[in-house]
Write a protein that holds these residues in place. Structure first.
Motif, PDB file in Angstrom:
ATOM      1  N   HIS A   1       4.305  -1.521   3.894  1.00 23.06           N
ATOM      2  CA  HIS A   1       3.852  -0.217   3.581  1.00 23.06           C
ATOM      3  C   HIS A   1       4.752   0.882   3.640  1.00 23.06           C
ATOM      4  O   HIS A   1       5.804   0.399   3.576  1.00 23.06           O
ATOM      5  CB  HIS A   1       3.053   0.805   4.880  1.00 23.06           C
ATOM      6  CG  HIS A   1       2.497  -0.112   6.153  1.00 23.06           C
ATOM      7  ND1 HIS A   1       1.048  -0.469   5.113  1.00 23.06           N
ATOM      8  CD2 HIS A   1       2.291  -0.629   7.308  1.00 23.06           C
ATOM      9  CE1 HIS A   1      -0.001  -1.158   6.337  1.00 23.06           C
ATOM     10  NE2 HIS A   1       0.754  -0.956   7.836  1.00 23.06           N
TER      11      HIS A   1
ATOM     12  N   ASP B   1       0.996  -1.285   0.270  1.00 26.90           N
ATOM     13  CA  ASP B   1       0.400  -0.251   0.027  1.00 26.90           C
ATOM     14  C   ASP B   1       0.692   1.555   0.053  1.00 26.90           C
ATOM     15  O   ASP B   1       2.172   1.107   1.012  1.00 26.90           O
ATOM     16  CB  ASP B   1      -0.874   0.214   1.491  1.00 26.90           C
ATOM     17  CG  ASP B   1      -0.488   0.380   2.272  1.00 26.90           C
ATOM     18  OD1 ASP B   1       0.353   1.542   2.989  1.00 26.90           O
ATOM     19  OD2 ASP B   1       0.128  -1.268   2.873  1.00 26.90           O
TER      20      ASP B   1
ATOM     21  N   GLN C   1      -3.029   7.273   7.894  1.00 19.74           N
ATOM     22  CA  GLN C   1      -2.479   6.311   9.448  1.00 19.74           C
ATOM     23  C   GLN C   1      -3.831   5.470   9.054  1.00 19.74           C
ATOM     24  O   GLN C   1      -3.285   4.014   8.978  1.00 19.74           O
ATOM     25  CB  GLN C   1      -2.851   7.129   9.861  1.00 19.74           C
ATOM     26  CG  GLN C   1      -2.405   5.772  11.033  1.00 19.74           C
ATOM     27  CD  GLN C   1      -1.543   4.834  11.073  1.00 19.74           C
ATOM     28  OE1 GLN C   1       0.097   5.816  10.817  1.00 19.74           O
ATOM     29  NE2 GLN C   1      -1.400   3.771  11.195  1.00 19.74           N
TER      30      GLN C   1
ATOM     31  N   LYS D   1       3.804   8.168   9.189  1.00 18.03           N
ATOM     32  CA  LYS D   1       2.941   7.346   9.622  1.00 18.03           C
ATOM     33  C   LYS D   1       1.838   8.518  10.765  1.00 18.03           C
ATOM     34  O   LYS D   1       2.965   9.527  11.113  1.00 18.03           O
ATOM     35  CB  LYS D   1       3.659   6.842  10.829  1.00 18.03           C
ATOM     36  CG  LYS D   1       3.885   5.717  10.475  1.00 18.03           C
ATOM     37  CD  LYS D   1       4.470   4.010  11.270  1.00 18.03           C
ATOM     38  CE  LYS D   1       3.975   2.657  10.614  1.00 18.03           C
ATOM     39  NZ  LYS D   1       3.448   2.063   9.433  1.00 18.03           N
TER      40      LYS D   1
ATOM     41  N   GLU E   1       6.037   4.619   3.015  1.00 20.76           N
ATOM     42  CA  GLU E   1       5.884   5.906   3.370  1.00 20.76           C
ATOM     43  C   GLU E   1       6.009   6.684   2.939  1.00 20.76           C
ATOM     44  O   GLU E   1       7.440   7.223   3.458  1.00 20.76           O
ATOM     45  CB  GLU E   1       6.083   5.989   5.305  1.00 20.76           C
ATOM     46  CG  GLU E   1       4.311   4.616   5.397  1.00 20.76           C
ATOM     47  CD  GLU E   1       5.164   4.370   7.179  1.00 20.76           C
ATOM     48  OE1 GLU E   1       6.402   4.731   7.282  1.00 20.76           O
ATOM     49  OE2 GLU E   1       4.313   3.957   8.017  1.00 20.76           O
TER      50      GLU E   1
ATOM     51  N   SER F   1       7.734  -1.655   6.893  1.00 17.75           N
ATOM     52  CA  SER F   1       7.081   0.076   6.989  1.00 17.75           C
ATOM     53  C   SER F   1       8.413   0.752   6.269  1.00 17.75           C
ATOM     54  O   SER F   1       9.428   0.731   6.993  1.00 17.75           O
ATOM     55  CB  SER F   1       6.493   0.517   8.220  1.00 17.75           C
ATOM     56  OG  SER F   1       5.602   0.049   8.407  1.00 17.75           O
TER      57      SER F   1
ATOM     58  N   GLU G   1      -3.776  -3.409   7.794  1.00 18.54           N
ATOM     59  CA  GLU G   1      -3.415  -4.458   8.579  1.00 18.54           C
ATOM     60  C   GLU G   1      -4.262  -5.681   8.927  1.00 18.54           C
ATOM     61  O   GLU G   1      -4.631  -6.127   9.602  1.00 18.54           O
ATOM     62  CB  GLU G   1      -2.355  -3.789   9.884  1.00 18.54           C
ATOM     63  CG  GLU G   1      -1.521  -3.056   9.401  1.00 18.54           C
ATOM     64  CD  GLU G   1      -0.335  -2.756  10.853  1.00 18.54           C
ATOM     65  OE1 GLU G   1      -0.535  -3.199  11.779  1.00 18.54           O
ATOM     66  OE2 GLU G   1       0.610  -2.033   9.794  1.00 18.54           O
TER      67      GLU G   1
ATOM     68  N   GLU H   1      -3.171   2.723   6.571  1.00 17.13           N
ATOM     69  CA  GLU H   1      -2.402   1.270   7.086  1.00 17.13           C
ATOM     70  C   GLU H   1      -3.327   0.793   7.734  1.00 17.13           C
ATOM     71  O   GLU H   1      -2.826  -0.753   7.625  1.00 17.13           O
ATOM     72  CB  GLU H   1      -0.857   1.738   7.245  1.00 17.13           C
ATOM     73  CG  GLU H   1      -0.132   1.927   6.055  1.00 17.13           C
ATOM     74  CD  GLU H   1       1.501   2.713   7.236  1.00 17.13           C
ATOM     75  OE1 GLU H   1       1.496   2.634   8.049  1.00 17.13           O
ATOM     76  OE2 GLU H   1       2.244   3.083   6.496  1.00 17.13           O
TER      77      GLU H   1
END
Ligand SMILES: NC(=O)c1ccc[n+]([C@@H]2O[C@H](COP(=O)([O-])OP(=O)(O)OC[C@H]3O[C@@H](n4cnc5c(N)ncnc54)[C@H](OP(=O)(O)O)[C@@H]3O)[C@@H](O)[C@H]2O)c1
Length: 282
Positions: free
Chosen positions: A133, A108, A118, A113, A135, A190, A125, A121
């Motif tokens: 993830h 994704d 957010q 974060k 970012e 991440s 999850e 994610e």
């Protein structure tokens, strides 16, 4: 192995399609609201659907092993398609459908974060599918907000010229996404993604000038004027963005080496990006 790319006509998603093909993927399916208008490469299976309407997705998800999930947030939609839904609810439903369809990996695209991405994610999850993830911080393409001023003259009126971060080229995000879709060993990771160097906004404007062979002058606007100017392009996000720039003027974002480590090639510099996209500012 069938890979579904959502947001396949978007800035990142379209490049993810290209990266997957360049790396030899042979079973790529692309989600778009209009397969004809999308004009995707002929070896890609373009399927109709829209992340904002999960009911359109089961057919697109059938038989899919891995999925690139473009960020869908209710707050980005002005068409009314998702009225009454809380932020992230549609994304969470998409993820549950992916899990039910047997998808075994979701890569994704979100953002830093704790920011408004957010919920993307969280939804990934919650669905139980193994994930990666991505970012990214600011995109280099955001420099497009200066394009009209630079096309019109040599002065760029902006805000927080000393704000420094390490913007990333969307080509690099797409390369990382393709890597994480095709290669193993990234499960539950991440990845903070940045460009190769932290640069002030003033320096970025100077580098665009160098790409154009012109000397550009950067003028700092007071906070409120900066927000008002940003509002034309960013709407309700203008104040949030300007506050972020004020923060970066005091606490610059450092570059991280993730892109080079994962892809095996150096991340694109802003100067190179500016040369490649100079036409945007002419
Ligand atoms: N700019 C930054 O600094 C930054 C930083 C971190 C994260 N991000 C996030 O990265 C994303 C940008 O990525 P991107 O350019 O690849 O994707 P995108 O522009 O958000 O959308 C990708 C595609 O998905 C479909 N789509 C997505 N949202 C839609 C909507 N609300 N209504 C209709 N169709 C929609 C469209 O494809 P079809 O019409 O073909 O279906 C669109 O081309 C943004 O969501 C942004 O929030 C940005």
């Amino acid at each position: 192995m069938k890979i579904l790319v959502t947001g396949a006509t978007g800035g990142v998603g379209r490049l993810v399609v290209d990266e997957l093909l360049a790396r030899g993927a042979t079973d790529v399916r692309a989600l778009t609201v209009d397969p004809v208008r999308a004009a995707l490469p002929p070896q890609v299976e373009a399927v109709r659907g829209y992340l904002g309407r999960p009911g359109t997705l089961p057919a697109a998800l059938a038989g899919v092993d891995r999925m690139y999930l473009a960020p869908f947030l209710e707050s980005s939609v002005r068409s009314g398609a998702v009225v009454g839904r809380s932020e992230g609810e549609t994304n969470a439903e998409v993820c549950r459908l992916a899990a039910a369809a047997g998808v075994r990996r979701i890569v994704d695209l979100a953002g830093a974060k704790g920011e408004h991405w957010q919920v993307i994610e969280d939804g990934v999850e919650a669905c139980g599918v193994p994930f990666v993830h991505l970012e990214p911080g600011e995109f280099m393409a955001n420099a497009g907000i200066w394009s009209a001023q630079i096309a019109a003259g040599d002065v760029v009126r902006d805000g927080y010229g000393d704000a420094a971060n390490a913007p990333i080229a969307i080509e690099d995000i797409a390369a990382v996404a393709a890597h994480c879709l095709l290669e193993d060993g990234h499960e539950a990771r991440s990845y903070e993604l940045t460009g190769p160097e932290s640069l002030t906004r003033r320096t970025r404007v100077e580098q665009i000038g160098q790409a154009l062979g012109r000397r550009l002058t950067y003028v700092d606007l007071p906070h409120d004027e900066f927000v008002a100017q940003l509002s034309e392009a960013m709407g309700e996000y203008a104040a949030w963005y300007a506050d972020g720039m004020r923060e970066l003027a005091e606490h610059p974002q450092a570059a991280v080496p993730t892109v080079a480590e994962l892809t095996g090639r150096p991340a694109t510099t802003f100067a190179a990006w500016a040369r490649a996209h100079a036409g945007m500012f002419r």
